[in-house]
Design a protein around this motif. Structure first.
Motif, PDB file in Angstrom:
ATOM      1  N   ARG A   3       0.859  -1.191   0.000  1.00 40.49           N
ATOM      2  CA  ARG A   3       0.000   0.000   0.000  1.00 40.49           C
ATOM      3  C   ARG A   3       0.885   1.227   0.000  1.00 40.49           C
ATOM      4  N   ILE A   4       0.413   2.282  -0.636  1.00 40.90           N
ATOM      5  CA  ILE A   4       1.090   3.567  -0.554  1.00 40.90           C
ATOM      6  C   ILE A   4       0.332   4.392   0.485  1.00 40.90           C
ATOM      7  N   ILE A   5       1.040   4.799   1.522  1.00 38.19           N
ATOM      8  CA  ILE A   5       0.431   5.577   2.603  1.00 38.19           C
ATOM      9  C   ILE A   5       0.933   7.010   2.500  1.00 38.19           C
ATOM     10  N   ALA A   6       0.022   7.950   2.562  1.00 35.29           N
ATOM     11  CA  ALA A   6       0.348   9.367   2.413  1.00 35.29           C
ATOM     12  C   ALA A   6       0.913   9.936   3.716  1.00 35.29           C
ATOM     13  N   ALA A   7       2.091   9.438   4.089  1.00 30.99           N
ATOM     14  CA  ALA A   7       2.795   9.915   5.282  1.00 30.99           C
ATOM     15  C   ALA A   7       4.242   9.450   5.179  1.00 30.99           C
ATOM     16  N   PRO A   8       5.175  10.171   5.784  1.00 28.23           N
ATOM     17  CA  PRO A   8       6.577   9.756   5.730  1.00 28.23           C
ATOM     18  C   PRO A   8       6.815   8.470   6.533  1.00 28.23           C
ATOM     19  N   PRO A   9       7.868   7.705   6.191  1.00 31.64           N
ATOM     20  CA  PRO A   9       8.140   6.440   6.885  1.00 31.64           C
ATOM     21  C   PRO A   9       8.199   6.555   8.411  1.00 31.64           C
ATOM     22  N   GLN A  10       8.783   7.619   8.930  1.00 30.20           N
ATOM     23  CA  GLN A  10       8.898   7.769  10.386  1.00 30.20           C
ATOM     24  C   GLN A  10       7.524   7.821  11.052  1.00 30.20           C
ATOM     25  N   LYS A  11       6.584   8.504  10.420  1.00 30.27           N
ATOM     26  CA  LYS A  11       5.228   8.599  10.971  1.00 30.27           C
ATOM     27  C   LYS A  11       4.520   7.242  10.899  1.00 30.27           C
TER      28      LYS A  11
ATOM     29  N   THR B 190       4.861   6.706   1.827  1.00 28.77           N
ATOM     30  CA  THR B 190       5.594   5.495   2.198  1.00 28.77           C
ATOM     31  C   THR B 190       4.942   4.300   1.523  1.00 28.77           C
ATOM     32  N   LYS B 191       5.783   3.456   0.938  1.00 30.32           N
ATOM     33  CA  LYS B 191       5.286   2.189   0.405  1.00 30.32           C
ATOM     34  C   LYS B 191       5.432   1.159   1.521  1.00 30.32           C
ATOM     35  N   LEU B 192       4.295   0.657   1.989  1.00 34.36           N
ATOM     36  CA  LEU B 192       4.264  -0.369   3.022  1.00 34.36           C
ATOM     37  C   LEU B 192       4.013  -1.698   2.320  1.00 34.36           C
ATOM     38  N   THR B 193       4.953  -2.630   2.481  1.00 31.31           N
ATOM     39  CA  THR B 193       4.820  -3.955   1.876  1.00 31.31           C
ATOM     40  C   THR B 193       4.697  -4.965   2.998  1.00 31.31           C
ATOM     41  N   TYR B 194       3.794  -5.935   2.832  1.00 31.03           N
ATOM     42  CA  TYR B 194       3.658  -6.974   3.855  1.00 31.03           C
ATOM     43  C   TYR B 194       3.548  -8.347   3.224  1.00 31.03           C
ATOM     44  N   ALA B 195       4.160  -9.306   3.909  1.00 29.09           N
ATOM     45  CA  ALA B 195       4.089 -10.709   3.508  1.00 29.09           C
ATOM     46  C   ALA B 195       3.530 -11.472   4.700  1.00 29.09           C
ATOM     47  N   VAL B 196       2.379 -12.099   4.517  1.00 39.24           N
ATOM     48  CA  VAL B 196       1.653 -12.745   5.608  1.00 39.24           C
ATOM     49  C   VAL B 196       1.767 -14.266   5.499  1.00 39.24           C
ATOM     50  N   THR B 197       1.960 -14.905   6.642  1.00 34.53           N
ATOM     51  CA  THR B 197       1.885 -16.361   6.737  1.00 34.53           C
ATOM     52  C   THR B 197       0.885 -16.681   7.842  1.00 34.53           C
ATOM     53  N   ALA B 198       0.116 -17.750   7.663  1.00 34.28           N
ATOM     54  CA  ALA B 198      -0.876 -18.114   8.675  1.00 34.28           C
ATOM     55  C   ALA B 198      -1.072 -19.618   8.711  1.00 34.28           C
ATOM     56  N   GLN B 199      -1.366 -20.125   9.908  1.00 33.74           N
ATOM     57  CA  GLN B 199      -1.707 -21.523  10.118  1.00 33.74           C
ATOM     58  C   GLN B 199      -2.967 -21.572  10.961  1.00 33.74           C
ATOM     59  N   ILE B 200      -3.857 -22.475  10.600  1.00 36.54           N
ATOM     60  CA  ILE B 200      -5.099 -22.636  11.357  1.00 36.54           C
ATOM     61  C   ILE B 200      -5.285 -24.122  11.595  1.00 36.54           C
ATOM     62  N   GLY B 201      -5.733 -24.465  12.789  1.00 33.11           N
ATOM     63  CA  GLY B 201      -5.951 -25.872  13.110  1.00 33.11           C
ATOM     64  C   GLY B 201      -7.244 -26.065  13.870  1.00 33.11           C
TER      65      GLY B 201
ATOM     66  N   PHE C 167      -4.554  -3.732   7.261  1.00 30.67           N
ATOM     67  CA  PHE C 167      -3.717  -2.700   6.656  1.00 30.67           C
ATOM     68  C   PHE C 167      -4.534  -1.560   6.060  1.00 30.67           C
ATOM     69  N   GLN C 168      -5.766  -1.817   5.650  1.00 35.41           N
ATOM     70  CA  GLN C 168      -6.649  -0.741   5.181  1.00 35.41           C
ATOM     71  C   GLN C 168      -6.999   0.176   6.353  1.00 35.41           C
ATOM     72  N   THR C 169      -7.343  -0.414   7.485  1.00 33.80           N
ATOM     73  CA  THR C 169      -7.653   0.382   8.682  1.00 33.80           C
ATOM     74  C   THR C 169      -6.408   1.116   9.163  1.00 33.80           C
ATOM     75  N   PHE C 170      -5.260   0.433   9.105  1.00 34.51           N
ATOM     76  CA  PHE C 170      -4.004   1.068   9.507  1.00 34.51           C
ATOM     77  C   PHE C 170      -3.721   2.287   8.633  1.00 34.51           C
ATOM     78  N   GLN C 171      -3.879   2.133   7.331  1.00 36.01           N
ATOM     79  CA  GLN C 171      -3.652   3.255   6.418  1.00 36.01           C
ATOM     80  C   GLN C 171      -4.579   4.422   6.755  1.00 36.01           C
ATOM     81  N   ALA C 172      -5.845   4.125   7.015  1.00 35.55           N
ATOM     82  CA  ALA C 172      -6.803   5.180   7.368  1.00 35.55           C
ATOM     83  C   ALA C 172      -6.409   5.859   8.676  1.00 35.55           C
ATOM     84  N   GLN C 173      -5.915   5.087   9.640  1.00 31.88           N
ATOM     85  CA  GLN C 173      -5.481   5.659  10.922  1.00 31.88           C
ATOM     86  C   GLN C 173      -4.309   6.620  10.707  1.00 31.88           C
TER      87      GLN C 173
END
Length: 171
Positions: A7-15, A103-114, A137-143
């Motif tokens: 996602r591209i977030i309209a804020a600098p990386p530090q923020k 800021t370009k925020l990149t995420y790689a998710v792994t999950a296990q469910i049992g 991450f959508q809510t995070f971007q909005a925050q």
């Protein structure tokens, strides 16, 4: 199951980094989060209520932030027990790279469910995990973007009645 997105977030990386470390922001971003207590250093205790297909469960577990390289990357990992519904564990590697004024925020998710949840089938589970990560991450971007000062905001142009009608007709 694994997947990644950015996602591209309209804020600098530090923020963006500061928001990633803020427990109040994290609590708001985790879908179904009822409580999140603790600290970045010691980890968090969390209670999350989720419904996956016909199974609704309350997960009690932990969330850890590790591999912190300010303001460039970190790992979010968590695990939770949902009683008879089963368990969930996973993580996300998050990287932040300056992208113009944002800021370009990149995420790689792994999950296990049992447990009972795993019996729902991989298509339902994969879709659910993808939806949860995207919602986080959508809510995070909005925050993050919602905390930008109003002076920096571009004034919204008002459109007339005819422009609205034309927009509706074009759809």
């Amino acid at each position: 199951m694994d997947f990644k997105d950015n996602r591209i977030i309209a804020a600098p990386p530090q923020k963006v980094w500061m928001h990633l470390l803020d427990p109040a922001v994290l609590k708001e971003c985790v879908p179904g989060c009822q409580s999140l207590k603790g600290s970045v250093e010691d980890g968090f205790e969390a209670t999350v209520v989720q419904k996956v297909g016909p199974v609704k469960a309350t997960f009690k577990g932990t969330v850890q932030l590790s591999e912190l390289t300010a303001p460039h990357s970190l790992r979010i990992s968590g695990k939770g027990e949902g009683g008879v519904a089963g368990f969930a564990r996973g993580g996300a590697d998050v990287t932040l790279v300056a992208d113009g004024a944002g800021t370009k925020l990149t995420y790689a998710v792994t999950a296990q469910i049992g447990g009972k949840l795993a019996q729902l089938g991989s298509r339902i589970i994969d879709s659910f995990v993808s939806q949860m990560a995207d919602q986080f991450f959508q809510t995070f971007q909005a925050q993050v973007e919602g905390s930008i000062s109003t002076e920096a905001e571009v004034p919204v142009q008002t459109i007339g009645l005819w422009q609205r009608i034309l927009r509706v007709l074009k759809k």
